[in-house]
Design a protein around this motif. Structure first.
Motif, short mmCIF file in Angstrom:
data_model
loop_
_atom_site.label_atom_id
_atom_site.label_comp_id
_atom_site.label_asym_id
_atom_site.label_seq_id
_atom_site.Cartn_x
_atom_site.Cartn_y
_atom_site.Cartn_z
N VAL A 1 -19.90 30.67 5.95
CA VAL A 1 -20.57 29.42 6.31
C VAL A 1 -20.86 28.57 5.07
O VAL A 1 -20.60 27.37 5.04
CB VAL A 1 -21.89 29.72 7.09
N ILE B 1 -16.32 27.35 4.93
CA ILE B 1 -16.17 26.11 5.71
C ILE B 1 -16.05 24.88 4.80
O ILE B 1 -15.14 24.08 4.95
CB ILE B 1 -17.31 25.98 6.76
N LEU C 1 -12.67 22.56 4.63
CA LEU C 1 -12.80 21.12 4.89
C LEU C 1 -12.25 20.31 3.71
O LEU C 1 -11.59 19.28 3.90
CB LEU C 1 -14.28 20.88 5.12
N LEU D 1 -9.40 33.44 4.68
CA LEU D 1 -9.38 32.09 5.25
C LEU D 1 -8.17 31.28 4.76
O LEU D 1 -8.02 30.11 5.11
CB LEU D 1 -10.67 31.35 4.90
N GLU E 1 -14.57 18.13 10.10
CA GLU E 1 -15.74 19.01 9.95
C GLU E 1 -15.78 20.04 11.08
O GLU E 1 -15.87 21.24 10.85
CB GLU E 1 -17.03 18.17 9.94
N LYS E 2 -15.63 19.51 12.30
CA LYS E 2 -15.70 20.41 13.45
C LYS E 2 -14.54 21.40 13.43
O LYS E 2 -14.71 22.60 13.67
CB LYS E 2 -15.66 19.56 14.73
N SER F 1 -12.87 22.54 10.90
CA SER F 1 -13.03 23.56 9.86
C SER F 1 -13.96 24.67 10.34
O SER F 1 -13.71 25.85 10.10
CB SER F 1 -13.62 22.96 8.59
N VAL F 2 -15.02 24.26 11.04
CA VAL F 2 -15.95 25.26 11.55
C VAL F 2 -15.23 26.17 12.54
O VAL F 2 -15.30 27.40 12.47
CB VAL F 2 -17.17 24.58 12.24
N CYS G 1 -12.65 28.56 10.73
CA CYS G 1 -13.30 29.62 9.95
C CYS G 1 -13.97 30.64 10.88
O CYS G 1 -13.92 31.84 10.63
CB CYS G 1 -14.33 29.04 8.99
N TYR H 1 -22.96 19.52 1.33
CA TYR H 1 -21.57 19.67 0.90
C TYR H 1 -21.42 19.30 -0.58
O TYR H 1 -20.76 19.99 -1.35
CB TYR H 1 -20.66 18.79 1.76
#
Ligand code: PFF
Length: 466
Positions: A52, A56, A60, A232, A253-254, A256-257, A260, A439
């Motif tokens: 996390v 991530i 990203l 990853l 962003e979404k 990448s979450v 991962c 970030y």
């Protein structure tokens, strides 16, 4: 005239392809061993925090660089106006080349075991070490010969990869992952149910769900870090290439979450398959992480398990899908580079790259048991050493190239190109980058320091951290 750049045809196609790259041999046979060594539940918690906090953001970052530059790994830095950073891209391309050379051969061994469990299960059970070594060109007497079984299967494995890549981004990669990834998840769930319902598996489950913080050391944390990067597919700039095929409407962003977390979910499920099954059959001390564990020790597990042969076939099929979807991502990033940079035709580039990688991989396979082919290595703990050629290849990528490429990307984004550009790229799709402030801190300070720690420790102690 410039050709229109390839694009993923759907959101789910992209997510599955990126997750396919991430989910690989690293998740299924390295992760469970690490989780065991790192103290079960405690390692899982540390790993999750790392994914996390660092995984991530770096995923990203790579995706955004690719989408912003619309180019392959090397050219991307030039297109963004910083030619001086192309070295990070070069490390990515060359690293991907080296990883694929050995990864595809291990993929070939996996393919051999799919057939092995279908036709020779009793032979594997009778002498799992002999069966493995015979594939690699060695007899129990110590005599050696050309490892033709491993080489033939590696050639077939490489051929499958080449066919997928030649077909292109949309009809090759995307379509392949749309079938391969759901198949992988189904196999994973079947094996999970089998494993946790074995008599005696409770101890393994209890181990994974207990938190032995006393087993956790600084090394454990770094091992989790290295494992996360490798797992990853971060630090080889693969995601730069994949991001370059991504439409501006997509929420990076979404995505990448999701990617991962999918990768991490597979690793954790693999842990919950392997650890309880080994506890129930062989005893915990047998859990290992290397190739011999996946090919030799697991034979005992399948031998003792009701329906073992069937589940053996399913397990190696699972590994096969995982290896294929990762290997294709590595090849794609090299082929994209050659076609864009030197205007090679896709088919020609794929054949040439696959052929050379296959040949280099032959040295890897031959160095495992058949012939004493050595590489060279240096670290502070051991000075100059001459490990097996195959080991030297892994040291080079895992200890040096992946961290260096990742570090280059962090320095580039954090200090030169500036995090604001990544934030702007993420916001292109019309959404707000929710964790923009955090970030910035991660990409400028936390990630580079963590990567420097990986580099330093592996140089000082001579251990591989991925
Ligand atoms: N992520 C893959 C695995 O876990 O097996 C392997 C891998 C693919 C590593 C692509 C690095 C990479 F660039």
């Amino acid at each position: 005239m410039e050709k229109k750049r390839a694009q993923w045809s759907s959101k789910i196609g992209f997510i599955l392809a990126a997750a396919g790259s991430a989910v690989g041999l690293g998740n299924i046979w390295k992760f469970p061993g690490r989780a065991y060594e790192g103290g079960g539940g405690a390692f899982l918690v540390i790993y999750l925090i790392i994914v996390v906090a660092l995984g991530i953001p770096l995923m990203l970052t790579e995706l955004s660089i690719g989408r912003a530059s619309q180019a392959n790994v090397v050219t991307s830095f030039e297109k963004l106006g910083h030619k001086g950073f192309s070295w990070a891209g070069w490390i990515g391309v060359v690293g991907a080349f080296i990883i694929t050379s050995y990864y595809s051969h291990v993929g070939g061994w996996v393919l051999r075991y799919v057939f092995g469990y279908i036709t020779d299960a009793p032979m594997i059970y009778a002498d799992s070490t002999g069966y493995f070594l015979n594939m690699l060109g060695a007899l129990p007497s110590g005599e050696t010969f050309f490892p033709w079984i491993a080489i033939v299967f590696a050639a077939v494995f490489m051929l499958i990869n080449a066919i997928v890549i030649i077909r292109g981004v949309e009809s090759g990669l995307e379509r392949f992952n749309k079938i391969g990834m759901p198949a992988l998840f189904i196999l994973l769930l079947i094996l999970l149910v089998r494993s946790v319902t074995l008599p005696g598996s409770e101890d393994g489950l209890a181990f994974l769900l207990s938190f032995r913080w006393e087993n956790v050391t600084f090394q454990t944390v770094l091992a989790a870090l290295g494992q996360a990067f490798y797992s990853l597919s971060i630090g080889m700039a693969i995601m730069v290439t994949y991001g370059s095929y991504l439409s501006k409407n997509e929420n990076i962003e979404k995505n990448s979450v999701i990617i991962c977390l999918m990768d991490t979910l597979v690793a954790i499920i693999a842990g919950f398959i392997i650890v309880p099954a080994v506890f129930a059959t062989l005893g915990p001390e047998q859990i290992g992480k290397g190739g011999s564990f996946a090919f030799i020790s697991l034979a005992r597990v399948f031998e003792q398990m009701p329906g073992g042969q069937f589940f053996g076939v399913l397990f190696y099929l699972l590994l096969l899908f995982a290896a294929l979807t990762s290997c294709t991502s590595l090849i794609e990033s090299i082929v994209a580079f050659l076609t864009e940079r030197f205007s090679w035709k896709r088919t020609g580039a794929t054949i040439a790259v696959c052929l050379v990688m296959f040949l280099l991989g032959c040295l890897y396979t031959c160095s495992q048991a058949a012939f004493p082919i050595k590489g060279i290595w240096f670290d502070a703990a051991n000075g100059i050493s001459f490990p097996a050629f195959g080991d030297a290849m892994e040291f080079l990528t895992d200890r040096l190239m992946i961290p260096d490429c990742a570090l280059g990307i962090c320095i580039f984004v954090g200090w030169v190109w500036k995090p604001e550009r990544i934030i702007a790229e993420v916001e292109q799709s019309g959404v707000r980058f929710k964790f923009a402030k955090l970030y910035r801190v991660i990409v400028r300070y936390v990630a580079p320091l963590a990567i420097l720690a990986i580099l330093a420790i592996s140089f000082v102690t001579g251990t591989t951290l991925s």
